[in-house]
Design a protein around this motif. Structure first.
Motif, PDB file in Angstrom:
ATOM      1  N   PRO A  16       0.812  -1.222   0.000  1.00 32.47           N
ATOM      2  CA  PRO A  16       0.000   0.000   0.000  1.00 32.47           C
ATOM      3  C   PRO A  16       0.845   1.272   0.000  1.00 32.47           C
ATOM      4  O   PRO A  16       0.357   2.351  -0.303  1.00 32.47           O
ATOM      5  CB  PRO A  16      -0.825  -0.112   1.289  1.00 32.47           C
ATOM      6  N   ILE A  17       2.141   1.139   0.297  1.00 33.70           N
ATOM      7  CA  ILE A  17       3.051   2.291   0.288  1.00 33.70           C
ATOM      8  C   ILE A  17       3.066   2.950  -1.091  1.00 33.70           C
ATOM      9  O   ILE A  17       3.171   4.165  -1.209  1.00 33.70           O
ATOM     10  CB  ILE A  17       4.474   1.845   0.695  1.00 33.70           C
ATOM     11  N   TYR A  18       2.949   2.148  -2.153  1.00 35.42           N
ATOM     12  CA  TYR A  18       3.015   2.686  -3.509  1.00 35.42           C
ATOM     13  C   TYR A  18       1.804   3.574  -3.816  1.00 35.42           C
ATOM     14  O   TYR A  18       1.940   4.668  -4.364  1.00 35.42           O
ATOM     15  CB  TYR A  18       3.156   1.557  -4.531  1.00 35.42           C
ATOM     16  N   LEU A  19       0.616   3.105  -3.452  1.00 37.45           N
ATOM     17  CA  LEU A  19      -0.583   3.921  -3.655  1.00 37.45           C
ATOM     18  C   LEU A  19      -0.540   5.184  -2.804  1.00 37.45           C
ATOM     19  O   LEU A  19      -0.930   6.262  -3.262  1.00 37.45           O
ATOM     20  CB  LEU A  19      -1.840   3.112  -3.339  1.00 37.45           C
ATOM     21  N   GLU A  20      -0.048   5.051  -1.588  1.00 39.66           N
ATOM     22  CA  GLU A  20       0.079   6.219  -0.705  1.00 39.66           C
ATOM     23  C   GLU A  20       1.019   7.252  -1.319  1.00 39.66           C
ATOM     24  O   GLU A  20       0.752   8.457  -1.279  1.00 39.66           O
ATOM     25  CB  GLU A  20       0.586   5.788   0.672  1.00 39.66           C
ATOM     26  N   ALA A  21       2.120   6.790  -1.894  1.00 42.73           N
ATOM     27  CA  ALA A  21       3.089   7.705  -2.505  1.00 42.73           C
ATOM     28  C   ALA A  21       2.505   8.386  -3.737  1.00 42.73           C
ATOM     29  O   ALA A  21       2.735   9.579  -3.965  1.00 42.73           O
ATOM     30  CB  ALA A  21       4.362   6.950  -2.872  1.00 42.73           C
ATOM     31  N   ALA A  22       1.748   7.642  -4.539  1.00 42.67           N
ATOM     32  CA  ALA A  22       1.105   8.231  -5.717  1.00 42.67           C
ATOM     33  C   ALA A  22       0.108   9.300  -5.298  1.00 42.67           C
ATOM     34  O   ALA A  22       0.041  10.382  -5.895  1.00 42.67           O
ATOM     35  CB  ALA A  22       0.423   7.142  -6.546  1.00 42.67           C
ATOM     36  N   THR A  23      -0.648   9.008  -4.255  1.00 42.52           N
ATOM     37  CA  THR A  23      -1.620   9.975  -3.738  1.00 42.52           C
ATOM     38  C   THR A  23      -0.910  11.220  -3.199  1.00 42.52           C
ATOM     39  O   THR A  23      -1.315  12.354  -3.472  1.00 42.52           O
ATOM     40  CB  THR A  23      -2.481   9.326  -2.640  1.00 42.52           C
ATOM     41  N   LYS A  24       0.162  11.004  -2.465  1.00 39.65           N
ATOM     42  CA  LYS A  24       0.927  12.134  -1.914  1.00 39.65           C
ATOM     43  C   LYS A  24       1.506  12.999  -3.030  1.00 39.65           C
ATOM     44  O   LYS A  24       1.474  14.235  -2.957  1.00 39.65           O
ATOM     45  CB  LYS A  24       2.036  11.618  -0.999  1.00 39.65           C
ATOM     46  N   LEU A  25       2.035  12.362  -4.071  1.00 40.33           N
ATOM     47  CA  LEU A  25       2.577  13.124  -5.204  1.00 40.33           C
ATOM     48  C   LEU A  25       1.470  13.930  -5.867  1.00 40.33           C
ATOM     49  O   LEU A  25       1.655  15.106  -6.177  1.00 40.33           O
ATOM     50  CB  LEU A  25       3.237  12.181  -6.222  1.00 40.33           C
TER      51      LEU A  25
END
Length: 193
Positions: A16-25
């Motif tokens: 889920p870190i990847y989706l979180e990072a995409a959302t943050k970006l």
């Protein structure tokens, strides 16, 4: 810096870190009034970054080939959706629209898109920043391999300096703002002896 192209997976990845990072970006782009330019899909990291931009009141431009509209499930709520004929046209359109390029985690397509714009920078065809958002150390091995290329004299340090990397979206965008492209002679000029 008005528009940034983001290359990333049409899948969410294992963590889920990847989706979180995409959302943050996506949120960071919107908060800094930077328009997202991306592949136009509504799924995976592509969808997450676009949704985050739009949810924060930002702008998102999708570029998708006709044959991928159904396969990648194109995003129906974008500021603008540009439909092109081929993958080559997609990449060229994104490159022409963008003031810089960020790669989130993704598969071979993400790497292919990143390597093309990086190679163009290496050849002096553009002077736009090319960054890797190194989420969850995803790009560590690639960064090590770039260093190996330099050590084996297949890449010069000035070309290695083109590769910007950070684990944080805000910090990476700040590196973009401070980026000074290296002086690179075009390979199209005749060799002088």
């Amino acid at each position: 810096m008005n528009k940034l192209a983001v290359f990333c997976g049409s899948r969410p990845g294992i963590s889920p870190i990847y989706l979180e990072a995409a959302t943050k970006l996506g949120k960071e782009l919107a908060n800094q009034h930077i328009t997202l330019v991306y592949g136009g899909a509504s799924v995976g990291l592509m969808g997450a970054v676009a949704d985050a931009v739009l949810n924060e009141g930002g702008k998102a431009i999708g570029v998708i080939p006709e044959f991928l509209k159904s396969k990648e499930v194109y995003h129906k709520n974008l500021t603008e959706l540009i439909i092109v004929d081929s993958m080559h046209e997609r990449k060229m359109t994104m490159a022409n629209l963008a003031d810089g390029f960020i790669a989130l985690p993704g598969g071979p397509g993400t790497l292919e898109e990143y390597f093309e714009v990086f190679t163009w920078a290496q050849l002096g065809l553009h002077q736009k920043p090319c960054g890797l958002l190194n989420v969850n150390n995803y790009y560590n091995q690639l960064l090590h391999f770039f260093q190996h290329m330099k050590e084996q004299q297949f890449m010069e340090q000035k070309h290695l300096n083109v590769v910007l990397s950070d684990t944080d979206a805000k910090e990476l965008i700040e590196k973009f703002r401070q980026y000074e492209p290296p002086a690179i002679k075009s390979f199209l000029q005749p060799h002088q002896t």
